[in-house]
Design a protein around this motif. Sequence first.
Motif, PDB file in Angstrom:
ATOM      1  N   GLU A 171      41.376  41.990  29.306  1.00 51.35           N
ATOM      2  CA  GLU A 171      41.490  41.241  30.402  1.00 51.35           C
ATOM      3  C   GLU A 171      41.123  42.144  31.768  1.00 51.35           C
ATOM      4  O   GLU A 171      40.553  43.435  31.432  1.00 51.35           O
ATOM      5  CB  GLU A 171      43.136  41.058  30.717  1.00 51.35           C
ATOM      6  CG  GLU A 171      43.768  42.077  31.283  1.00 51.35           C
ATOM      7  CD  GLU A 171      45.267  41.782  31.583  1.00 51.35           C
ATOM      8  OE1 GLU A 171      45.493  40.752  31.921  1.00 51.35           O
ATOM      9  OE2 GLU A 171      46.055  42.801  31.787  1.00 51.35           O
ATOM     10  N   THR A 172      40.809  41.440  32.919  1.00 54.83           N
ATOM     11  CA  THR A 172      40.688  42.106  34.158  1.00 54.83           C
ATOM     12  C   THR A 172      41.861  42.160  34.816  1.00 54.83           C
ATOM     13  O   THR A 172      42.283  41.148  35.294  1.00 54.83           O
ATOM     14  CB  THR A 172      39.400  41.766  34.728  1.00 54.83           C
ATOM     15  OG1 THR A 172      38.244  41.780  33.902  1.00 54.83           O
ATOM     16  CG2 THR A 172      39.124  42.450  36.059  1.00 54.83           C
ATOM     17  N   LEU A 173      42.511  43.411  35.152  1.00 53.08           N
ATOM     18  CA  LEU A 173      43.580  43.364  36.097  1.00 53.08           C
ATOM     19  C   LEU A 173      43.198  43.933  37.479  1.00 53.08           C
ATOM     20  O   LEU A 173      42.417  44.728  37.577  1.00 53.08           O
ATOM     21  CB  LEU A 173      44.620  44.451  35.771  1.00 53.08           C
ATOM     22  CG  LEU A 173      45.820  44.461  36.490  1.00 53.08           C
ATOM     23  CD1 LEU A 173      46.740  43.118  36.555  1.00 53.08           C
ATOM     24  CD2 LEU A 173      46.749  45.753  36.199  1.00 53.08           C
ATOM     25  N   GLY A 174      43.418  43.190  38.370  1.00 54.51           N
ATOM     26  CA  GLY A 174      43.032  43.613  39.792  1.00 54.51           C
ATOM     27  C   GLY A 174      44.132  44.305  40.360  1.00 54.51           C
ATOM     28  O   GLY A 174      45.158  44.164  40.438  1.00 54.51           O
ATOM     29  N   LEU A 175      43.733  45.371  40.856  1.00 58.29           N
ATOM     30  CA  LEU A 175      44.783  46.082  41.993  1.00 58.29           C
ATOM     31  C   LEU A 175      44.169  46.010  43.352  1.00 58.29           C
ATOM     32  O   LEU A 175      43.292  46.726  43.636  1.00 58.29           O
ATOM     33  CB  LEU A 175      44.611  47.503  41.454  1.00 58.29           C
ATOM     34  CG  LEU A 175      45.848  48.444  41.615  1.00 58.29           C
ATOM     35  CD1 LEU A 175      47.170  47.943  41.458  1.00 58.29           C
ATOM     36  CD2 LEU A 175      45.971  49.876  40.995  1.00 58.29           C
ATOM     37  N   VAL A 176      45.086  45.335  44.220  1.00 56.69           N
ATOM     38  CA  VAL A 176      44.532  45.039  45.541  1.00 56.69           C
ATOM     39  C   VAL A 176      45.546  45.647  46.328  1.00 56.69           C
ATOM     40  O   VAL A 176      46.482  45.868  46.222  1.00 56.69           O
ATOM     41  CB  VAL A 176      44.372  43.435  45.855  1.00 56.69           C
ATOM     42  CG1 VAL A 176      43.076  43.149  45.113  1.00 56.69           C
ATOM     43  CG2 VAL A 176      45.510  42.795  45.839  1.00 56.69           C
ATOM     44  N   GLY A 177      44.986  45.886  47.662  1.00 58.12           N
ATOM     45  CA  GLY A 177      45.892  46.580  48.846  1.00 58.12           C
ATOM     46  C   GLY A 177      44.873  47.035  49.854  1.00 58.12           C
ATOM     47  O   GLY A 177      43.790  47.202  49.502  1.00 58.12           O
ATOM     48  N   VAL A 236      53.921  45.200  45.250  1.00 55.77           N
ATOM     49  CA  VAL A 236      54.963  44.399  45.441  1.00 55.77           C
ATOM     50  C   VAL A 236      54.819  42.997  44.938  1.00 55.77           C
ATOM     51  O   VAL A 236      55.796  42.577  44.676  1.00 55.77           O
ATOM     52  CB  VAL A 236      54.587  44.124  46.956  1.00 55.77           C
ATOM     53  CG1 VAL A 236      54.945  45.316  47.652  1.00 55.77           C
ATOM     54  CG2 VAL A 236      53.259  43.603  47.162  1.00 55.77           C
ATOM     55  N   GLU A 237      53.854  42.709  43.908  1.00 55.57           N
ATOM     56  CA  GLU A 237      53.650  41.411  43.456  1.00 55.57           C
ATOM     57  C   GLU A 237      52.562  41.790  42.405  1.00 55.57           C
ATOM     58  O   GLU A 237      51.493  42.352  42.386  1.00 55.57           O
ATOM     59  CB  GLU A 237      53.303  40.475  44.638  1.00 55.57           C
ATOM     60  CG  GLU A 237      53.350  38.989  43.675  1.00 55.57           C
ATOM     61  CD  GLU A 237      53.170  37.863  44.904  1.00 55.57           C
ATOM     62  OE1 GLU A 237      53.231  38.210  45.862  1.00 55.57           O
ATOM     63  OE2 GLU A 237      53.178  36.596  44.260  1.00 55.57           O
ATOM     64  N   ILE A 238      52.769  41.122  41.123  1.00 55.04           N
ATOM     65  CA  ILE A 238      51.928  41.034  40.092  1.00 55.04           C
ATOM     66  C   ILE A 238      51.996  39.895  39.401  1.00 55.04           C
ATOM     67  O   ILE A 238      53.062  39.033  39.167  1.00 55.04           O
ATOM     68  CB  ILE A 238      52.389  42.264  39.223  1.00 55.04           C
ATOM     69  CG1 ILE A 238      51.031  42.220  38.065  1.00 55.04           C
ATOM     70  CG2 ILE A 238      53.405  42.063  38.652  1.00 55.04           C
ATOM     71  CD1 ILE A 238      51.039  43.571  37.436  1.00 55.04           C
ATOM     72  N   GLY A 239      51.132  39.129  39.025  1.00 56.36           N
ATOM     73  CA  GLY A 239      50.781  37.870  38.243  1.00 56.36           C
ATOM     74  C   GLY A 239      49.429  37.514  38.012  1.00 56.36           C
ATOM     75  O   GLY A 239      48.617  38.170  38.187  1.00 56.36           O
ATOM     76  N   GLY A 240      49.607  36.324  37.272  1.00 57.38           N
ATOM     77  CA  GLY A 240      48.324  35.764  36.896  1.00 57.38           C
ATOM     78  C   GLY A 240      47.530  35.170  38.336  1.00 57.38           C
ATOM     79  O   GLY A 240      48.155  35.157  39.299  1.00 57.38           O
ATOM     80  N   ARG A 276      44.435  38.899  36.122  1.00 57.71           N
ATOM     81  CA  ARG A 276      45.579  39.176  36.647  1.00 57.71           C
ATOM     82  C   ARG A 276      45.624  39.852  37.706  1.00 57.71           C
ATOM     83  O   ARG A 276      44.463  40.772  37.935  1.00 57.71           O
ATOM     84  CB  ARG A 276      46.619  39.783  35.692  1.00 57.71           C
ATOM     85  CG  ARG A 276      47.396  38.718  34.841  1.00 57.71           C
ATOM     86  CD  ARG A 276      48.736  39.404  33.886  1.00 57.71           C
ATOM     87  NE  ARG A 276      48.345  40.738  33.346  1.00 57.71           N
ATOM     88  CZ  ARG A 276      48.994  41.721  33.502  1.00 57.71           C
ATOM     89  NH1 ARG A 276      50.235  41.774  34.127  1.00 57.71           N
ATOM     90  NH2 ARG A 276      48.683  42.827  32.992  1.00 57.71           N
ATOM     91  N   VAL A 277      46.427  40.036  38.754  1.00 56.20           N
ATOM     92  CA  VAL A 277      46.358  40.754  39.938  1.00 56.20           C
ATOM     93  C   VAL A 277      47.832  41.398  40.533  1.00 56.20           C
ATOM     94  O   VAL A 277      48.554  40.848  40.386  1.00 56.20           O
ATOM     95  CB  VAL A 277      45.859  39.680  41.360  1.00 56.20           C
ATOM     96  CG1 VAL A 277      45.686  40.657  42.619  1.00 56.20           C
ATOM     97  CG2 VAL A 277      44.446  39.089  40.988  1.00 56.20           C
ATOM     98  N   SER A 284      38.764  38.154  47.798  1.00 55.38           N
ATOM     99  CA  SER A 284      37.794  37.070  47.361  1.00 55.38           C
ATOM    100  C   SER A 284      37.212  37.413  46.015  1.00 55.38           C
ATOM    101  O   SER A 284      37.220  36.761  45.219  1.00 55.38           O
ATOM    102  CB  SER A 284      37.056  36.555  48.312  1.00 55.38           C
ATOM    103  OG  SER A 284      37.375  36.452  49.609  1.00 55.38           O
ATOM    104  N   MET A 285      36.768  38.655  46.056  1.00 54.61           N
ATOM    105  CA  MET A 285      36.315  39.252  45.011  1.00 54.61           C
ATOM    106  C   MET A 285      37.273  39.543  43.882  1.00 54.61           C
ATOM    107  O   MET A 285      36.793  39.151  42.482  1.00 54.61           O
ATOM    108  CB  MET A 285      35.457  40.503  45.433  1.00 54.61           C
ATOM    109  CG  MET A 285      34.571  40.998  44.297  1.00 54.61           C
ATOM    110  SD  MET A 285      33.041  39.705  43.725  1.00 54.61           S
ATOM    111  CE  MET A 285      31.940  40.033  45.019  1.00 54.61           C
ATOM    112  N   VAL A 286      38.215  39.893  43.891  1.00 54.67           N
ATOM    113  CA  VAL A 286      39.161  40.154  43.060  1.00 54.67           C
ATOM    114  C   VAL A 286      39.751  38.664  42.417  1.00 54.67           C
ATOM    115  O   VAL A 286      39.858  38.517  41.319  1.00 54.67           O
ATOM    116  CB  VAL A 286      40.487  40.851  43.583  1.00 54.67           C
ATOM    117  CG1 VAL A 286      41.937  40.863  42.699  1.00 54.67           C
ATOM    118  CG2 VAL A 286      40.253  42.272  44.038  1.00 54.67           C
TER     119      VAL A 286
END
Lengths: 305, 323, 596, 328, 325
Positions: free
Chosen positions: E44-50, E236-240, E226-227, E218-220
């Motif tokens: 999978e590719t997990l996005g980590l944004v912030g 603070v939040e993680i999900g599909g 999943r992000v 947008s890119m994520v």
Amino acid sequence: MAETPLAIAVEQKESLFRRFVYQFLKHGMAVFWSMILLGIIVLVAGAPLFQRYSPTDQDLYNRFQPPSAEHWMGTDDLGRDMWSRTINGGRISLVVGLLAMSIAIGIGTLVGLLSGFFGGWVDAVLMRLTEIFQSVPRLFLLLVLTTFLRQLDLPWLRPGTFWPIAAVIGGLSWMGVARLVRGNTMELRDQEFVLAARMIGVGNLRILLRHILPNVASPIIVTATLGLAGAIITESGLSYLGFGVQLPTPTWGNMLSATQKYLTSAPWMAIFPGMMIFLVVIAINYLGDGLRDALDPYHVEKGEK
Amino acid sequence: MTQYILRRALQAILTLLVISVLIFGLISSVPGGIMSAYSENPDFTQEDLARLREKYGLNDPVPVRYAKWLLNVLQGDWGNSFTSKRPALQEISDRLPNTLLLMGSMFLVTLAIAIPLGIYSALKQYTFFDHLLTTVALAGQSLPTFWFGLLLIIIFSVLLKTPDGKPLLPSAGMMTLGQPFNLLDRLRHLILPVSMLAVISAASYMRYMRSSMLDVIHKDYVRTARGKGLPEKMVISRHALRNALIPIVTLLGLDLPNLFGGALFTETIFAWPGIGRLFFDSAMKTDYPVLMAVLMVYSFLIVASNLLVDLVYTVLDPRITLD
Amino acid sequence: MKTLKTILFTMLILAMLLAACQPAAEAPTTEPIEATEPAAPTNPPAVQPTNTAVVAPTAAPTTEPPQTGPATGGTVIVGTPQEPTTLNPILAASSIDDALTSLVFEGLVEIDENGNFVPVLAAALPIAEETDDGGMIVTYQLLPDVKFANGNAFTCADVQYTFDAIMSELSQASTSGYSQIVGIECPDALTVVVTYEEVYAPYLRLFSYILPTGAGDLATLDTWAFNRQPYGAGPWMVESWTAGDNIVFVKNANYHEAGKPYLDSVIVKIIPSREVGMTMIGNGEIHVLWDLTEADFVALDAMSAQGVAYAGAVTGENELLLLNFADPAVDGPADPAAAPHPILYDLAVRQALQMAIDKQLIVDTLLYGNVRVGTTVLPAGTFACPQEPSTYDLAGAIALLEGAGWVDADNDGIREKDGVRLSMTIATTSGNLLREQTEQVLVEMLRQAGIELVIENVPSDTLFASWDENGMRKHGDFDILLYTTGPGPDPDSHLFSNYHSASIPTADNEGSGSNYSRYINADVDAWLDDAYGLTDVDARRELYCNVAAQINQDLPRIYLYERLLLSGYRVELQNFLVSPGAMDFTWGSQNWWLKP
Amino acid sequence: MDDILNVQNLETRFKVKGGWNHAVNGVSFRVSEGETLGIVGESGCGKSVSVMSITRLIPIPPGQITAGTAMFGGRDLLKLSDQELSKVRGAEIGMVYQEPMTAFNPVLSIGRQLTEPLEVHQGLTRQQANARAEELLSLVGIPNPKERMRDYPHQFSGGMRQRAMIAMALVCSPKLLIADEPTTALDVTIQAQIVRLVKELRQQLGMSIIWITHDLSLIAGLAHRIVVMYAGYVIEEAPIKKLYANPSHPYTMGLLNSLPRLDESEHRRLESIDGLPPILHKKPSGCPFAPRCRFVVERCHREVPALLTVEEDHRAACWVNPHTRRER
Amino acid sequence: MSENLLQVKNLVKYFPIRRGVLLKRDVGYVHAVDDISFNIMKGETLGLVGESGCGKSTAGRTILQLYRPTSGRVLFEGEDLASLKGQALRQKRRKLQMIFQDPYASLNPRMTAGDIVGEPFIVHRLAQGTQVQKEVMRLFSLVGLNPTFINRFPHEFSGGQRQRIGIARSLALNPSLIVCDEPISALDVSIQAQVVNLLEDLQAQLGLTYLFIAHDLSMVRHICTRVAVMYLGVIVEIGGRDALYQTPLHPYTHALLSAVPIPDPVKEEQRQQNIPLTGDVPSPIRPPSGCRFRTRCPLAAEICAEQRPELLEKAPGHWAACHMV
């Protein structure tokens, strides 16, 4: 994506050196002065080929002869040929300069690399040491140390030769280099390419030598050129105070310092060695300028932005 | 801030302590000393010499001598000169102001020459004038100080004369002897020694100023200043200069130890009664109370000025906070 | 002893009439200035010791009709390369100290410009009488009505006080001679009776300065304010002393010679660079420049048009090469018996050295012919013992070396013998141009004979360091040294400490003595021991001459040339004289005046 | 609506080692009163240089403006003397830069830097200038403006700095605000705040704006009209909605298609434009985009395309209509 | 697609702030990463944004042990990386690689591209001599670089090409997990697409797993399955992806999403309902008590200051840390 056969003609490796030469040649002043420096080095290195008299042969009945066809730069206070002394004197001066500079660069780079790379207590100890060395007036330490070294009977620091002078000048000039290298190393240590190297499992030693050292090389080289000039001048100052390379071995420094008495009556004795120091230092400075430009890997891009 | 100064002061004390050990050890291992002046004289009896050795405390081993020295220093007693028998501190305080006057004037003149020329050179980058200044600066850097000093004397006090046949500028000394203090006279005496050092150091400072200025004038905030419609003069003086000076201040701090070296040459050549000469004379005589005091004062000045430089930073550059 | 009365220490005149005739702008020339004849070997003991030792002023003033009288007022500025450390003669350690103290202090008897002892604060030269128990009594009559600068009268008590001061715990004055004194009595205020334990021949040299009684508590001698602000019975007193820069001496209003000093003040200015000193005297910024060397003749001549003259005196000292008989490579104190010097212990080498050195060439060129070549340890004075000058004979030197087995087998220009290369170091004080020139000339001269000299100069302090300080000279850690030394008016102590085998510095004697060559000759020892007990001058001289001759045979030292004391001064300064006494250019300063 | 700024045929080049870099090649655009013009393009396309050339804020040398006019308030900015131009800069044209950190002088207080234009252009006293500056700071939403005036730039957060920068640009009430990528260095939430602020200010103060950006998403909600640049040329120019609805240059199309969209319904492969933008050492003889263009025809290599009208107010510099794949 | 490749458990990274008169001591900490837990499944590719400074890059580097964690565990293939050292770590780390943000700073300017990509083979003695060159050329082709360029220096490549060199280097050791630390944010728009497409292709081809750290939502959304959303050191939040973008739970995610512009003037015109986030991110040295976001949260209540909200599964596979949802 297909496997690429090795047969494909890989672009010729353009060596860093060639690129560097190319960039350097674009710096007009640097090239001009490098030619002069080269000329001086040839003269100095091949001094026996260019001299008509031995630099130590005296002619006490022909002291203080002004420049003439016979003696291109006149004669000195013992009737020795100034031309011959000047070109021979350059040997020691340049060697003292080179040696002192190499010592300074060597110590400084090592201290700077270790200090900057490992940080922590290594850094604290080394930097305190650097600070201590920096807090003692250099010239004074030079005087005391030269005397001290003469006292020690070390064969390779045989008094009277240029070794102790070069060692002392070098041993007291590394602090600036150390600080410079440390600063650069600290910056590089956190660069992403160093992290990248760690990620692929490169060890500390290889990181230091392969990734950090080449990238601090150009400021070091530039500092080295300035250090070379500084060492030549320092040697002449030591000679003035009576601590320089021993006579009758000519150096530009001790030639100059012996002429104070004759500045008005036999000015050529001071002018020629002075001029050589002057030419070499200027040339080295321009060389440094040229090197700085040529060694900058981003130079091309900067020019185009 | 206070904490920072305190920490630096403590570090400085440690540094000075280490320096004192180093220097003391070095001085003690260098041959020569007060006794050689006496042992030369055949009329001095062995008893005379023994008595003098005892008097100067030269019979103790070096660590003991150091400990004694340190203990006395901590009590404010830097010992008496072996030669003049005066308190070492007094020897220094007699001469330090002279050196500071010389160095201070030199600093001012250096900066007065180097900063405007450096700025000008940077603004006129790659013009004929810029190249000329750079070459002149390099020339200045390549002159051995002592040689240049003698040259100055020959030109300005031997070759050039006032209409009534007196030397244009006095060759040496701090004042015309036998006259009461007179500011103009003092200034005349300052000209040659100050120019000897100033010309040479101005050369390098000019180059530093030039490159520092070149760095700065391509910065965004200089463009911003222009974009605000400020006249060019104001852009340079208010926005560029102050930033360009920050690295120069560092250099000043780092350069200080070398300046004291320069002082030795100046004081020798121009018969300036300063601390450099005191050092040299006492080193030649291994007059270690004075030698130690001079070196410690120097080191102190250097350490202190480095601290000062750091403090000046905070004034020049509000981004830097000390803690 | 009556003969003692006749002991007058005299020096040789060296008259030099110079540069007035030479165009100033001429470049330095290598031609010897004609004044001195080359010392021909046939010359008998060149000039019998005569009195006086003055170099006549160089410039015109002497030929002008005498002035109506000296002008008064004005200030003379004297340049010296060093700063005195003290102006208290009891603490004086260097020659500048000695010279300047005589501006302030006068003694009972001093040496004049002609090298003669003359009474100064004494009414006449004192009378010495031997006592029955082998002791000696010297009686001085003091000048009446002499006052110190503070107004106190000068009396016998001051002489006693001076003696006490010299002998006191903190004194740094030499006690030699004084230590023989058992007591000083004052029958009246103006009579001083000094009693010596045994005969002390050079008694006239004592009491060359007198301290005023009130100078201070002898227990704190070394920290007196008086040391920097002294007053005495001399013509001057110190007004101010600016450390490192200058000392201002002003007229002593109570000076005992009426109307003197003529000048208002004398300022001593410290000028570390002699070259700058030369420009200053040329510019008229200073009037006197002290302590020049023989190498400065040319520059001085060149400045004669600018009104610079010079005065000097022969000192009786030689510039010499000191040869080490012991092997310096051996750890610990050198000892020629246990470890002889691999090269210099060989007499043939020493002789060859002397023969290969063209002393006359050095004198003629480096010294512009203004001094005499060195021939003897006792060149001047009552005890002068002129010796045959050595001959320069390169072929002879080579023959000697070949004969002794030193041959250049490997053709590198330097001889070897038994694996030892004929290569030695020579050391002198660094930063002395004339000595460096001399060394370089020696290097070349000796190379002609296949001898290598390597120059290793050291600061004077290193060269002259004491035994405890591991001094290289004391410990015999050298091959050849170049420096100056020589006897004072009475050669006894010099000869004993330099050539007697008892004077070899060792650990046992804590390095006392100056026989640095480690020279041992039983005859020399015996002659010196014998001479010590003699009072007859001629008998002593004979013994000393034996020593001098023996030294020239054994060659522990090679005398290059005789030293000269030289000071430059401006012609407007009148009556500037140099006494050979203690390098004393301030001698007679009360007579100085400035021609307007 | 009157044009407040009309730039015609602007050419700027830079001296580089061994020749020239032609950064701007005959660029023309105009800005009307109250209008916001977006200039869009990738780095090195000449968008900043074009605008900075107008106020001569490019470094000269090595820069050189070789042709063009820029009419502003009846004067040609390019022909003004330095002195006259200084009177326009800051007073009539305000500037906001990309890096609020480096664009402020680090050693002068914010207040000091804000009041400078007022002192220079309006001759206000220190107090008057301070009052005006405070007013502006509170207008851009900086709390406690009086205290913050004494702060130095490094004491401000990124967003605050950009607000202060806008205040500084507006302090003399200019007719035109030039914003050079003002939000690139900021986080999205801060970017949104700044955009909102500018919109509000635009409404309140009524100035015209040139907004230079590489971000087609950002400018979509902000500008009235868009100029797209490539390799120093204007390649498309249109009112905002027309451009997004009907991009008519292959490059504009490519740019739009290469963007991932928050509102896209399903995963699609992003369209990438192969190759790199050129660096022009000499003026090209054909369309500079031709080497990367999918629709290239022979003429593209021969002739630099002129800006052709696609529809009213909408022009594109392409010999081909990418939608029809026919030459225009 | 269910096997956990990497498990991060209660990972904490504090950077000490040192101060002191003589001996420096720690007087405070930058709470860069403050107790985060998540897992990444194979493929999978997990996005980590912030936003910048939220600790996402630190988290990535701490996971890779480029920074040693203050506490917590990083289980990779069942082994805790945090407990490994020296050679063992080096061997293990071959399976984990990283792609860096700055294509300029991440390549040693003094080495040729070929040397850079070949270095992993040399330090791990995987190949020698011409074999290395062969491998390098293979990798060059793989990432779409001209293999004849191996002797060029980094500065002779464009930004996008440099990023490809970085990718080639990271692929040399055949990793299973690649941490992409803002790999495209320094690139131009048209180049970004090239790199993103390459990353997607490689994933498909080599079965890679990505941790994709980015700030561009947008890119994520485009690249991730999943992000996870980070704010001030915490997740603070993680999900599909779809769940998170369509029905964001946490007010911060809400605010973030509404701040992202859409390249469509029509939609932008309609979209005026941004949740404006006021003020700035608080200092990570002294983060707010309780919920980190409460100082800027439109929904904040008293409890938010008192209690730190736990990351709870609010919907299947969709976790959020908020008292208010």
